[in-house]
Design a protein around this motif. Sequence first.
Motif, PDB file in Angstrom:
ATOM      1  N   GLY A   1     -19.455  26.975   9.784  1.00 25.53           N
ATOM      2  CA  GLY A   1     -19.862  25.823  10.677  1.00 25.53           C
ATOM      3  C   GLY A   1     -18.975  24.871  10.814  1.00 25.53           C
ATOM      4  N   ARG A   2     -19.096  24.155  11.896  1.00 29.48           N
ATOM      5  CA  ARG A   2     -18.655  22.717  12.207  1.00 29.48           C
ATOM      6  C   ARG A   2     -19.272  21.655  11.256  1.00 29.48           C
ATOM      7  NH1 ARG A   2     -19.375  21.021  16.656  1.00 29.48           N
ATOM      8  NH2 ARG A   2     -17.906  19.672  16.543  1.00 29.48           N
ATOM      9  N   ARG A   3     -20.585  21.775  11.363  1.00 26.55           N
ATOM     10  CA  ARG A   3     -21.184  20.695  10.768  1.00 26.55           C
ATOM     11  C   ARG A   3     -22.153  21.646   9.423  1.00 26.55           C
ATOM     12  NH1 ARG A   3     -23.502  16.861  15.474  1.00 26.55           N
ATOM     13  NH2 ARG A   3     -21.673  16.089  15.815  1.00 26.55           N
TER      14      ARG A   3
ATOM     15  N   SER B   1     -16.254  25.710   2.234  1.00 23.39           N
ATOM     16  CA  SER B   1     -16.670  25.449   3.554  1.00 23.39           C
ATOM     17  C   SER B   1     -15.629  24.626   4.204  1.00 23.39           C
ATOM     18  CB  SER B   1     -17.881  25.088   3.619  1.00 23.39           C
ATOM     19  OG  SER B   1     -18.798  25.924   3.388  1.00 23.39           O
ATOM     20  N   LYS B   2     -15.125  23.619   3.512  1.00 21.17           N
ATOM     21  CA  LYS B   2     -14.399  22.702   3.865  1.00 21.17           C
ATOM     22  C   LYS B   2     -12.777  23.267   4.118  1.00 21.17           C
ATOM     23  CE  LYS B   2     -13.766  18.087   5.159  1.00 21.17           C
ATOM     24  NZ  LYS B   2     -14.183  17.686   6.297  1.00 21.17           N
TER      25      LYS B   2
ATOM     26  N   GLY C   1     -12.334  25.438   7.039  1.00 18.69           N
ATOM     27  CA  GLY C   1     -12.234  24.695   8.525  1.00 18.69           C
ATOM     28  C   GLY C   1     -13.263  23.846   8.757  1.00 18.69           C
ATOM     29  N   ALA C   2     -14.413  23.717   7.894  1.00 18.18           N
ATOM     30  CA  ALA C   2     -15.765  22.749   8.439  1.00 18.18           C
ATOM     31  C   ALA C   2     -15.208  21.209   8.537  1.00 18.18           C
ATOM     32  CB  ALA C   2     -16.975  23.067   7.371  1.00 18.18           C
ATOM     33  N   GLU C   3     -15.733  20.879   9.764  1.00 13.96           N
ATOM     34  CA  GLU C   3     -15.424  19.553   9.988  1.00 13.96           C
ATOM     35  C   GLU C   3     -16.312  18.390   9.279  1.00 13.96           C
ATOM     36  OE1 GLU C   3     -15.768  18.773  14.083  1.00 13.96           O
ATOM     37  OE2 GLU C   3     -14.515  20.362  14.699  1.00 13.96           O
ATOM     38  N   ASP C   4     -17.277  18.719   8.920  1.00 15.41           N
ATOM     39  CA  ASP C   4     -18.332  17.779   8.060  1.00 15.41           C
ATOM     40  C   ASP C   4     -19.287  18.775   7.293  1.00 15.41           C
ATOM     41  OD1 ASP C   4     -19.380  14.831   8.237  1.00 15.41           O
ATOM     42  OD2 ASP C   4     -21.014  16.347   8.073  1.00 15.41           O
TER      43      ASP C   4
ATOM     44  N   ASP D   1     -24.810  23.349  11.980  1.00 11.80           N
ATOM     45  CA  ASP D   1     -24.823  24.807  12.433  1.00 11.80           C
ATOM     46  C   ASP D   1     -24.917  25.723  11.448  1.00 11.80           C
ATOM     47  OD1 ASP D   1     -22.374  24.219  11.697  1.00 11.80           O
ATOM     48  OD2 ASP D   1     -21.504  24.156  14.013  1.00 11.80           O
TER      49      ASP D   1
END
Length: 218
Positions: free
Chosen positions: A48-50, A67-68, A71-74, A146
């Motif tokens: 997810g992105r978030r 997750s980070k 590529g997860a943004e947050d 998400d």
Amino acid sequence: YDAVFLGMGLQGVNALAAKDEDADGVVDAVDYIADIRQARDLSRLPVGRRVLVIGGGMTAIDVAVQSKLLGAEDVTILYRRGQEQMKASLFEQDLAQTRGVKIKHWVMPKKVLIKKGKAVGLRCEYTVEKKGRLEGTGETFDLPADMIFKAIGQTFVDAAGGALELSGGRIKVDAERRTSVQGIWAGGDCAAGGKDLTVAAVDDGRRAAESINAFLKA
């Protein structure tokens, strides 16, 4: 077989006790980490992105950092108690934060927010400890997400259908890691009385191996 050693760990995952936790986008952290370990192409793994991670142990730290890195943004870890009560070491907590992972303490999940059948966020409640008991304060807030990972502990799944005696929800063993059934030994997380550490599981295997060797030679 004349001797069997059980070392299957803890296969079940504790429930969040939050409404709609079975929604699409809510994932068991243990399963996701297993997918990472077995993946030939990490770019094909969904992330997810978030991302929200619920839990305070090593699994929570692991899936948050992974997750980070994927590529997860947050990425935010949510833990119901304070920093000093997290099972993850302070070193691991600091490591996660240096990778960009945020950690929020004294919060617990109340409800998974859903849109068109998919998780889009999490409603949380602030917590407080009173006389050793954790309570919700009644004050809630929403966090967008998400992807939500459940990392709040694992449970033993009794695949033997009650054939083995249990203690505290895990397989009861003696000092030699023998179970209640002759010819069967157990060790690691699935055995009662362990410390849930790799080094402890290795020691269980050694003790069981010595006991099995003596049993087969008798």
